[in-house]
Design a protein around this motif. Structure first.
Motif, short mmCIF file in Angstrom:
data_model
loop_
_atom_site.label_atom_id
_atom_site.label_comp_id
_atom_site.label_asym_id
_atom_site.label_seq_id
_atom_site.Cartn_x
_atom_site.Cartn_y
_atom_site.Cartn_z
N TYR A 66 3.00 -10.67 -13.21
CA TYR A 66 2.53 -10.16 -11.85
C TYR A 66 3.52 -10.22 -11.09
O TYR A 66 4.11 -9.36 -10.21
CB TYR A 66 1.44 -11.11 -11.31
CG TYR A 66 1.16 -10.90 -9.82
CD1 TYR A 66 0.18 -10.09 -9.20
CD2 TYR A 66 1.50 -11.84 -8.92
CE1 TYR A 66 0.14 -9.72 -8.22
CE2 TYR A 66 1.27 -11.66 -7.60
CZ TYR A 66 0.60 -10.82 -6.95
OH TYR A 66 0.17 -10.63 -5.88
N SER A 67 4.44 -11.41 -10.92
CA SER A 67 5.53 -11.46 -10.03
C SER A 67 6.63 -10.58 -10.31
O SER A 67 7.52 -10.03 -9.38
CB SER A 67 5.97 -13.00 -10.12
OG SER A 67 6.51 -13.29 -11.17
N THR A 68 6.93 -10.26 -11.51
CA THR A 68 7.57 -9.57 -11.83
C THR A 68 7.43 -7.94 -11.73
O THR A 68 8.28 -7.13 -11.18
CB THR A 68 8.11 -9.44 -13.39
OG1 THR A 68 8.48 -10.99 -13.91
CG2 THR A 68 9.40 -8.82 -13.98
N ASP A 69 6.15 -7.79 -12.12
CA ASP A 69 5.69 -6.11 -11.75
C ASP A 69 5.67 -5.95 -10.30
O ASP A 69 5.90 -4.75 -10.16
CB ASP A 69 4.51 -6.06 -12.48
CG ASP A 69 4.37 -5.46 -13.97
OD1 ASP A 69 5.35 -5.42 -14.26
OD2 ASP A 69 3.27 -5.15 -14.23
N ASN A 70 5.50 -6.79 -9.64
CA ASN A 70 5.16 -6.61 -8.07
C ASN A 70 6.25 -7.15 -7.20
O ASN A 70 6.12 -7.34 -6.08
CB ASN A 70 4.07 -7.35 -7.52
CG ASN A 70 2.79 -6.46 -8.04
OD1 ASN A 70 2.43 -5.62 -7.83
ND2 ASN A 70 1.90 -7.27 -9.09
N PHE A 71 7.29 -7.11 -7.96
CA PHE A 71 8.86 -7.80 -7.08
C PHE A 71 9.25 -6.63 -6.13
O PHE A 71 9.09 -5.31 -6.18
CB PHE A 71 9.93 -7.90 -8.16
CG PHE A 71 10.92 -8.79 -7.43
CD1 PHE A 71 10.74 -10.00 -7.32
CD2 PHE A 71 12.37 -8.21 -7.10
CE1 PHE A 71 11.85 -10.83 -6.71
CE2 PHE A 71 12.99 -9.02 -6.39
CZ PHE A 71 12.91 -10.00 -6.25
N PRO A 72 9.52 -7.00 -4.80
CA PRO A 72 9.74 -5.89 -3.72
C PRO A 72 10.94 -5.11 -4.34
O PRO A 72 11.81 -5.62 -5.03
CB PRO A 72 10.25 -6.86 -2.80
CG PRO A 72 9.79 -8.21 -2.78
CD PRO A 72 9.45 -8.38 -4.37
#
Lengths: 377, 468
Positions: free
Chosen positions: A65-71
């Protein structure tokens, strides 16, 4: 010493600022559910429950999630692609390369076991539904790499050997129709795997001729008013310009009745009922994958009836997504064309929906699907 | 949690540094302990308790050993403490290996336990053992369990080293200072370590994986793989050590150096003084010297070397190829000690070629999934394949050589002191120092952005030393 102190202050401030600002952006920026460029659903965070934490599923989902949704994800992916190919001189980025303005995937090596599997799948259909009364044809569409890879120093299959092998594997039940000599790089989209419909009328004519049918007629070339970024655009993450999709029409095609076999139902007397659909779906043309505008894209079963041809001829076209663009052109010479994609439907079920009696049957597949034939059922 | 991951960099590290800064001095170790436990729990939920219990044993035995240090109880207490720590390691790391070999020798079918190896157990076990032994040798025991816990679990070095001795950071646990110079140096070291890992090691890891998935073996492919793996393991592990040392420095600790350009060594003896220094010195101080070290007869010395390298191989993994790898170095070091060392001093070029060749062979054995694969990989280097002689080159090998040429060249240059010397030279010149001072923050930010881009793109990213 003073300059060192200033430098150290700058280094510490920048590092702290980057971590904190990016952390804040990670928390605050909106999280899209879908990546248009990568054409995939982005990872979602699982609910924070004891079970999910204890099993580690929550942590795993947070990683994705954090990688896919990185700004600025798309911008960072482009930066990576540029550094990878520009600074490190890597010949591909995630197995995708760009040469002569065309993006393509490395398709290598030729996997003989997969060719054998594909031929067995075709033979399975022949043994189950067909007989000597059916004219059966096989044709293989070379992927873009056939015209791009070797010339640009990328790994390239021996496409002649590929065709020869498929010809050999299917010769006992079919006639092989060669089309690779009619194709060139310009017949493919620069950012997508697929060929361009307006460029392949000669291929359609060759196939029709082999099946003893008259060639296609004159067409009007229409332009889709929507920029097309193909599948390799997102995968390569390189800044490639949008392309234009063209589609061909004429009176015969305009008069065809297209039905979606994926939404089949049975009437009161057990007759098959399929809802109608457009031959060129403008809604899909403006959607996530505009190439799906051709006969609805990845559907397992589609029928096209052409009232302009009244001889009752029937073509059953086993195909992959390349087939969607050429099928309308083949329809011009048949009373009916049935498109089947055995990646999405069990061939054993086909007898319920298709009358094979006297039909011409063609297996038209790209090297990409045949060389990765695990997808065929 | 990997250092080279978005969750670590932009969530965990950001929050941990913030919490650490705002914590009062008295609570800084507690903050570090809690953050480190969270860091460990993130990747190793089930076995966090094993680590906590190991630490508690270490704490209690440290106090007992100190209390009875002048009595006869010292030796048994130390032995029990070491035995308890080792029993965890033996059970989790070696139980199935022993059962497999027992079954193979006896023909029995004792079922495997299928034990999962807790992350970092080899590292924290060695730290706890070094702590209790150091206390038995006269170091003061840590009275505050939080301080001891912060030392063992400290996230920068918890799961892949360096193996920090308690005596090295004892003073810093209670009275460390935080300076601008240290913090900036720590950041610099961390960013360069991250760069070594993401930009060099991960790309070479892709090449190593491509070799394993290859369909066209050739002599060139085998050599390309062997060279790539040698560089990969160096950049992976030394990059991790750089990050650990850098993070430690940000938090006010000065950890032992773990690598010192091992590939420029002129002998295997020198190589092991430059490679995984914290492990080498651990075995020297806690195994080799207690066994008698060099202060005994030649035969005993050679026996001591064999024991140390057998254990070094075992430490790296419960498989025969690791044991063979360790014993291979025992043989080389013995040959050097008895005869070769004096000849190696005569030609720096030849001695370095010798080191690189034998280290390359060692890492081919090291990275194999077993002895059969190690044999086949080694034979491939001389052109012998599974079904006859291999061709010299293949299309895949040439393509990958071209595609990874720049990474390999950068890796080779980066594994020498050349870049460091150039940077130092730059810093010393009056005019160039100005440029260096301006360029350094820009380079660091550019590197950090590029590495973030690589992480976001989700490239190849395993840490090799997590499996130990």
């Amino acid at each position: 010493m003073k300059s060192n102190k200033i430098k150290n202050i700058v280094v510490c401030s920048l590092f702290g600022a980057i971590l904190l600002v990016m952390f804040a952006l990670c928390i605050l920026m909106p999280k899209p559910e879908y990546s248009e460029s990568e054409r995939r659903k982005l990872a979602e965070l699982l609910p924070l429950t004891y079970e999910n934490v204890e099993s580690g599923r929550w942590m795993t989902s947070f990683d994705s999630y954090s990688t896919d949704n990185f700004p600025f994800r798309d911008e960072f992916r482009t930066l990576k692609a540029i550094v990878s190919t520009g600074v490190f001189s890597r010949l591909d980025n995630n197995k995708i390369y760009v040469a002569d303005g065309y993006a393509a995937a490395i398709e290598y090596p030729m996997r003989d076991e997969n060719l054998v599997r594909a031929a067995e799948r075709f033979r399975n259909v022949y043994n189950t539904f067909l007989s000597e009364s059916n004219n059966v044809y096989v044709s293989i569409i070379p992927d873009k790499g056939a015209f791009l890879a070797k010339e640009n120093g990328r790994l390239s299959m021996d496409y002649d050997a590929f065709e020869a092998r498929m010809r050999e594997l299917t010769s006992d039940f079919s006639e092989y129709v060669e089309i690779s000599d009619l194709l060139s790089l310009e017949d493919y989209y620069k950012t997508d795997t697929h060929w361009r419909q307006e460029q392949i009328t000669d291929v359609a004519d060759r196939l029709l001729s082999a099946m003893g049918k008259s060639p296609t007629g004159e067409h009007k070339t229409n332009e889709l008013d929507y920029g097309f970024h193909g599948v390799y655009y997102g995968q390569s993450a390189m800044p490639l310009p949008a392309e234009t999709i063209y589609y061909l029409t004429n009176d015969a095609l305009d008069g065809c009745r297209v039905c979606n076999g994926d939404k089949v139902s049975f009437g009161a007397n057990g007759e098959l009922m399929m809802p109608e659909m457009p031959m060129y779906d403008m809604e899909l043309g403006h959607g996530k994958d505009p190439y799906e505008m051709y006969l609805g894209g990845s559907l397992s079963l589609v029928t096209v009836e052409n009232p302009a041809v009244t001889d009752g001829s029937h073509l059953v076209l086993f195909r992959d997504s390349f087939g969607s663009a050429i099928a309308p052109l083949l329809c011009e010479s048949y009373s009916k064309v049935t498109l089947v994609d055995i990646r999405y439907i069990q061939p054993m079920m086909l007898g319920r929906f298709i009358d094979f009696d006297g039909a011409d049957v063609m297996f038209l597949y790209s090297t990409l699907v045949v060389n990765n034939s695990e997808t065929l059922k | 949690m990997l250092f080279s991951s978005i969750p670590f960099l932009y969530y965990f590290l950001a929050i941990t540094i913030l919490l650490y800064i705002i914590s009062p001095k008295k609570l800084k170790n507690s903050t570090l302990l809690l953050c480190s436990l969270f860091f460990y729990y993130w990747g190793e939920r089930t076995y966090t308790i094993i680590m906590v219990v190991s630490i508690l044993f270490g704490y209690v035995f440290g106090l007992l050993i100190e209390r009875y240090r002048e009595t006869k109880a010292k030796a048994p207490l130390t032995a029990v403490s070491v035995a308890i720590s080792l029993s965890f390691l033996l059970y989790f790391k070696y139980a199935d290996f022993f059962i497999e070999n027992f079954n193979a020798v006896t023909g029995l079918s004792v079922p495997l336990l299928n034990v999962v190896l807790p992350i970092g157990i080899s590292f924290y076990t060695f730290q706890i053992i070094s702590y209790t032994i150091d206390v038995s040798r006269g170091e003061r025991a840590q009275k505050n369990p939080i301080n001891l816990g912060a030392y063992i679990t400290m996230f920068p070095q918890l799961i892949a080293g360096p193996i920090v001795r308690y005596s090295d950071i004892d003073r810093e646990l209670t009275t460390r200072t935080h300076t601008l110079d240290d913090t900036a140096a720590g950041i610099r070291r961390f960013v360069f370590g991250l760069g070594k890992k993401i930009l060099i090691a991960n790309q070479l890891g892709e090449l190593v994986s491509a070799f394993r998935a290859a369909s066209e073996p050739s002599v060139l492919w085998h050599w390309l793989y062997a060279i790539a793996f040698c560089l990969h393991i160096y950049f992976d592990f030394s990059g991790y050590s750089d990050m650990a040392i850098g993070l430690g420095r940000i938090f006010g600790f000065h950890f032992i150096e773990n690598f010192n350009y091992p590939y420029i060594s002129a002998s295997i003896t020198e190589f092991w003084r430059r490679w995984h220094i914290s492990l080498g010195s651990w075995f020297r101080d806690y195994v080799y010297i207690p066994l008698g070290g060099n202060r005994c007869g030649k035969a005993r010395q050679l026996f001591n070397i064999a024991v140390v390298w057998f254990l070094t191989g075992m430490w790296h993994g419960a498989a025969w190829n690791f044991i063979v790898w360790g014993l291979y170095f025992a043989v080389l070091l013995t040959i050097e000690k008895l005869w070769l060392l004096k000849y190696l001093k005569k030609s720096k070029v030849l001695s370095r070629i010798y080191v690189l060749l034998f280290v390359l062979i060692s890492f081919v054995i090291f990275n194999a999934s077993g002895m059969a694969e190690a044999g086949s990989d080694l034979l491939g280097l001389v052109g012998v394949g599974k079904s006859g002689m291999l061709p010299l080159v293949s299309a895949e090998a040439i393509y990958n050589l071209k595609s990874f040429a720049v990474v390999i060249i950068l890796g080779i240059i980066g594994s020498t002191p050349l870049p460091k010397r150039l940077a130092e030279k730059f810093e010393k010149g009056e005019k160039t120092r100005v440029i260096s001072n301006i360029a350094e923050p820009i380079v660091l930010v550019a590197l950090f952005a590029t590495m973030t881009a690589y992480l976001v793109d989700g490239s190849f990213n395993p840490f090799l030393y997590f499996r130990f």
